[in-house]
Scaffold this motif. Structure first.
Motif, mmCIF file in Angstrom:
data_model
loop_
_atom_site.group_PDB
_atom_site.id
_atom_site.type_symbol
_atom_site.label_atom_id
_atom_site.label_comp_id
_atom_site.label_asym_id
_atom_site.label_seq_id
_atom_site.Cartn_x
_atom_site.Cartn_y
_atom_site.Cartn_z
ATOM 1 N N GLU A 428 0.836 -1.202 0.000
ATOM 2 C CA GLU A 428 0.000 0.000 0.000
ATOM 3 C C GLU A 428 0.873 1.255 0.000
ATOM 4 O OE1 GLU A 428 -3.867 -1.861 2.391
ATOM 5 O OE2 GLU A 428 -2.623 -0.331 3.361
ATOM 6 N N VAL A 429 0.389 2.285 -0.719
ATOM 7 C CA VAL A 429 1.135 3.542 -0.856
ATOM 8 C C VAL A 429 0.189 4.712 -0.635
ATOM 9 C CG1 VAL A 429 2.598 4.939 -2.354
ATOM 10 C CG2 VAL A 429 2.650 2.438 -2.548
ATOM 11 N N GLN A 430 0.626 5.655 0.216
ATOM 12 C CA GLN A 430 -0.167 6.870 0.440
ATOM 13 C C GLN A 430 0.087 7.870 -0.685
ATOM 14 O OE1 GLN A 430 -0.319 8.686 4.456
ATOM 15 N NE2 GLN A 430 0.284 10.611 3.443
ATOM 16 N N VAL A 431 -1.004 8.355 -1.316
ATOM 17 C CA VAL A 431 -0.908 9.334 -2.406
ATOM 18 C C VAL A 431 -1.627 10.635 -2.026
ATOM 19 C CG1 VAL A 431 -0.697 7.544 -4.160
ATOM 20 C CG2 VAL A 431 -2.976 8.379 -3.523
ATOM 21 N N LYS A 432 -1.888 10.791 -0.748
ATOM 22 C CA LYS A 432 -2.629 11.957 -0.245
ATOM 23 C C LYS A 432 -1.902 13.271 -0.586
ATOM 24 C CE LYS A 432 -4.470 13.782 4.110
ATOM 25 N NZ LYS A 432 -4.547 13.583 5.579
ATOM 26 N N ASP A 433 -2.675 14.295 -0.958
ATOM 27 C CA ASP A 433 -2.174 15.653 -1.264
ATOM 28 C C ASP A 433 -1.346 15.700 -2.542
ATOM 29 O OD1 ASP A 433 -3.360 16.623 1.078
ATOM 30 O OD2 ASP A 433 -1.565 16.181 2.273
ATOM 31 N N LYS A 434 -1.465 14.701 -3.408
ATOM 32 C CA LYS A 434 -0.740 14.727 -4.685
ATOM 33 C C LYS A 434 -1.724 14.855 -5.844
ATOM 34 C CE LYS A 434 2.989 12.597 -5.520
ATOM 35 N NZ LYS A 434 3.831 13.787 -5.439
ATOM 36 N N THR A 435 -1.318 15.637 -6.848
ATOM 37 C CA THR A 435 -2.141 15.774 -8.057
ATOM 38 C C THR A 435 -1.658 14.852 -9.167
ATOM 39 O OG1 THR A 435 -0.743 17.591 -8.841
ATOM 40 C CG2 THR A 435 -2.692 18.172 -7.522
ATOM 41 N N ASP A 436 -0.369 14.482 -9.092
ATOM 42 C CA ASP A 436 0.223 13.632 -10.132
ATOM 43 C C ASP A 436 1.051 12.537 -9.452
ATOM 44 O OD1 ASP A 436 -0.007 15.254 -12.979
ATOM 45 O OD2 ASP A 436 0.091 16.595 -11.239
ATOM 46 N N TRP A 437 0.837 11.306 -9.865
ATOM 47 C CA TRP A 437 1.582 10.154 -9.328
ATOM 48 C C TRP A 437 1.279 8.930 -10.182
ATOM 49 C CZ3 TRP A 437 -1.719 6.221 -8.151
ATOM 50 C CH2 TRP A 437 -3.055 6.576 -7.858
ATOM 51 N N SER A 438 2.065 7.922 -10.056
ATOM 52 C CA SER A 438 1.770 6.631 -10.704
ATOM 53 C C SER A 438 2.410 5.513 -9.883
ATOM 54 C CB SER A 438 2.243 6.593 -12.158
ATOM 55 O OG SER A 438 3.605 6.950 -12.266
ATOM 56 N N LEU A 439 1.732 4.370 -9.867
ATOM 57 C CA LEU A 439 2.139 3.201 -9.068
ATOM 58 C C LEU A 439 1.872 1.930 -9.857
ATOM 59 C CD1 LEU A 439 0.397 4.051 -5.670
ATOM 60 C CD2 LEU A 439 2.855 4.231 -6.142
ATOM 61 N N GLY A 440 2.529 0.850 -9.440
ATOM 62 C CA GLY A 440 2.254 -0.456 -10.042
ATOM 63 C C GLY A 440 3.454 -1.379 -9.952
ATOM 64 N N VAL A 441 3.627 -2.196 -10.981
ATOM 65 C CA VAL A 441 4.771 -3.105 -11.068
ATOM 66 C C VAL A 441 5.334 -3.052 -12.486
ATOM 67 C CG1 VAL A 441 4.013 -4.690 -9.254
ATOM 68 C CG2 VAL A 441 3.236 -5.063 -11.609
ATOM 69 N N VAL A 442 6.641 -3.395 -12.615
ATOM 70 C CA VAL A 442 7.281 -3.399 -13.936
ATOM 71 C C VAL A 442 8.167 -4.624 -14.057
ATOM 72 C CG1 VAL A 442 7.295 -0.883 -14.070
ATOM 73 C CG2 VAL A 442 9.288 -2.070 -13.149
ATOM 74 N N ARG A 443 8.454 -4.986 -15.302
ATOM 75 C CA ARG A 443 9.436 -6.042 -15.572
ATOM 76 C C ARG A 443 10.824 -5.556 -15.175
ATOM 77 N NH1 ARG A 443 6.938 -7.067 -20.988
ATOM 78 N NH2 ARG A 443 8.584 -5.719 -21.794
ATOM 79 N N GLU A 444 11.668 -6.472 -14.758
ATOM 80 C CA GLU A 444 13.022 -6.105 -14.355
ATOM 81 C C GLU A 444 13.829 -5.548 -15.529
ATOM 82 O OE1 GLU A 444 15.792 -8.112 -11.137
ATOM 83 O OE2 GLU A 444 15.932 -9.232 -13.012
#
Length: 550
Positions: A428-444
């Motif tokens: 889990e990731v807190q994104v509070k007070d942000k207008t721009d962000w991105s999360l997830g997973v990627v290949r190595e």
């Protein structure tokens, strides 16, 4: 005659050359008795002519005559021995098929108790008696009944196989050791027998360990099937509860849901049954080999053990089950996605029930929570990481950092230290007070140096906010309609299922799911706080501990 024979010991009825009961006994001039054939052969092979017992020499070869009186005594001894054998034979069992018969018995062949390696003869209880009581025969080597006694003799020298040639790894006779193998290393059969027997004990222990591991693997697979079934039953119950409220208008959706779950469960069940069948087959083969090894280990027959050792010392070929396991299919999101599609027009009616479903689903995926920290070696030089590796925000200037291969150069990205190539994980990731962000997973193996398009095709499975517009970067990108801006986002991955799901933790709502993914290499958690423009969007992304009680 019977009384006279009783005055003599049983040893006195044995020829000192052949060590068997006299046949046509003759007397030498020195007064000693021998079988006529034995003494004749002895004098044919030896000169000067000597008595084998007292070594008296004769200048001319003595003329031999049968000792009539002693011959009668021997005949009487034979008759009494045969009568004794006949009277005791009724108490013994006749040899059955597969059992070694007595070579001396006439008529009904009784079961042999021992075989003599000197006489190359097998004896029942009665005919074994001379070997147990007569002084000359007591020196003979007795073994458990063996049908092929000739196989214990050297085919070249017609001598007993008494030594083991360690150089050639074969059994040899005494004459072999000084003729054909004179420069080789030898040990007595018993010594090699003990060594090989110890190896067989080790092999037996290894086989038993392999059997135990496979039994444990069967239990593990059965437990996985049970967990899968429990999850399937739970999902079906929740699905039935929701679709019952919709009645006939959503029957089609209910049937679709149940079919998906049961198909996954059936696939898991069939896979498990296949593994169990293979494991039980291997156990059967291993138990068979174990029985053979155990039987061989108990053998006191040196030659038989050594000749059979090579074919039994190793366990039969088996599959390496260490990494084999049942991965129960992921049902997370199944009910949610089917219900959303089927009852979009009834969202207001279902809102209460949907809330319960999402809360239950979120609790289930939170069970796979992992500890994630940020990897500074991958961070773009403009990013600032906290000392504990759990917060990241974008600075206003580029830092001077080594341009190592792992570092992102063109995009303000950073990866997690941890990587995953199987199973399920959640963070889990807190994104509070942000207008721009991105999360997830990627290949190595994603591109880290050049400008590129962030997409599923390029190894990115992420969602984000761009000027408060929420988007899943799928192929093509999907704009998301959320009830409210999330303050904390949960990311769940099922590697084998090919699923990446995002949750609004505060509202217990599903944000988006990437389905049908094909993962072929390690996955890393992905974070981007996006640019800090004059203090706007300066809040950090914060990796939060998962509260599973929510």
């Amino acid at each position: 005659m019977s009384a006279a024979s009783c005055l003599l010991s049983e040893d006195q009825f044995l020829c000192s050359i052949c060590l068997d009961v006299f046949t046509d006994p003759v007397t030498t001039p020195c007064g000693h008795n021998f079988c006529k054939t034995c003494i004749t052969q002895y004098w044919d092979d030896n000169f000067p002519y000597q008595c084998p017992l007292c070594k008296k020499e004769f200048y001319t070869r003595p003329e031999l005559h049968i000792n009539t009186l002693f011959s009668q005594m021997v005949a009487q001894f034979r008759r009494e021995a045969q009568q004794k054998a006949s009277s005791s034979s009724s108490e013994q069992q006749a040899a059955k098929p597969g059992e070694v018969p007595c070579d001396v018995c006439t008529g009904t062949k009784l079961k042999a108790l021992k075989s003599c390696l000197v006489c190359l003869t097998s004896y029942c209880h009665t005919h074994l008696e001379p070997h147990l009581s007569m002084k000359g025969l007591k020196r003979h080597q007795l073994i458990d009944p063996e049908e092929n006694l000739e196989g214990r003799m050297c085919m070249k020298h017609d001598k007993p196989l008494e030594l083991f040639c360690k150089t050639d790894q074969t059994c040899v006779c005494m004459l072999c050791s000084v003729v054909d193998h004179k420069t080789h290393e030898f040990v007595p059969l018993r010594e090699e027998y003990e060594g090989k027997k110890a190896e067989l004990g080790k092999t037996e222990a290894e086989i038993q360990q392999m059997i135990q591991k496979r039994r444990l693997k069967i239990e593990e697979i059965k437990e996985s099937v049970k967990m899968s079934k429990d999850a399937a039953d739970r999902e079906k119950a929740e699905g039935v509860q929701v679709f019952t409220a919709l009645k006939e208008s959503v029957d089609r959706g209910l049937n679709e849901l149940i079919k998906q779950i049961e198909d996954k469960q059936e696939t898991t069940k069939k896979q498990a049954e296949g593994f169990i069948k293979d494991l039980e087959q291997e156990i059967s083969e291993l138990m068979k080999r174990s029985s053979e090894v155990e039987q061989l280990s108990r053998s006191k027959d040196h030659l038989h053990l050594l000749q059979s050792f090579s074919s039994l010392k190793d366990a039969p070929p088996t599959k390496d089950w260490t990494e084999v396991s049942i991965h129960p299919p992921s049902y997370e999101g199944t009910v949610v996605r089917v219900v959303v599609r089927a009852v979009d027009q009834l969202k207001k009616i279902l809102r209460k029930d949907m809330k319960k479903l999402f809360e239950a689903e979120l609790k289930r995926v939170q069970q796979y929570a992992v500890d994630v920290t940020l990897d500074p070696d991958t961070a773009n030089p403009q990013l600032i990481l906290s000392d504990d590796g759990r917060q990241v925000h974008c600075g206003l200037q580029l830092k001077k950092l080594p341009d190592n291969p792992e570092r992102f150069s063109e995009h303000v990205f950073v990866l997690g230290n941890q990587s995953f190539s199987s199973g399920r994980f959640y963070f889990e990731v807190q994104v509070k007070d942000k207008t721009d962000w991105s999360l997830g997973v990627v290949r190595e193996s994603v591109n880290r140096k050049e400008d590129f398009t962030v997409s599923r095709e390029n190894g990115y499975w992420i969602v984000g906010a761009f000027e408060n517009i929420f988007v899943a970067l799928d192929d093509p990108p999907v704009r998301l309609s959320l009830q409210s801006d999330p303050e904390k986002v949960g990311v769940f991955v099922d590697y084998e299922e090919g699923l990446v799901s995002f949750y609004d933790v505060g509202d217990a709502a599903l944000i988006y799911s990437f389905t049908g993914c094909s993962f072929t290499e390690k996955l890393h958690p992905f974070f981007s706080p996006d640019f800090n423009i004059g203090g706007k969007n300066s809040a950090p992304l914060i990796i939060c501990p998962v509260n599973q009680s929510v």
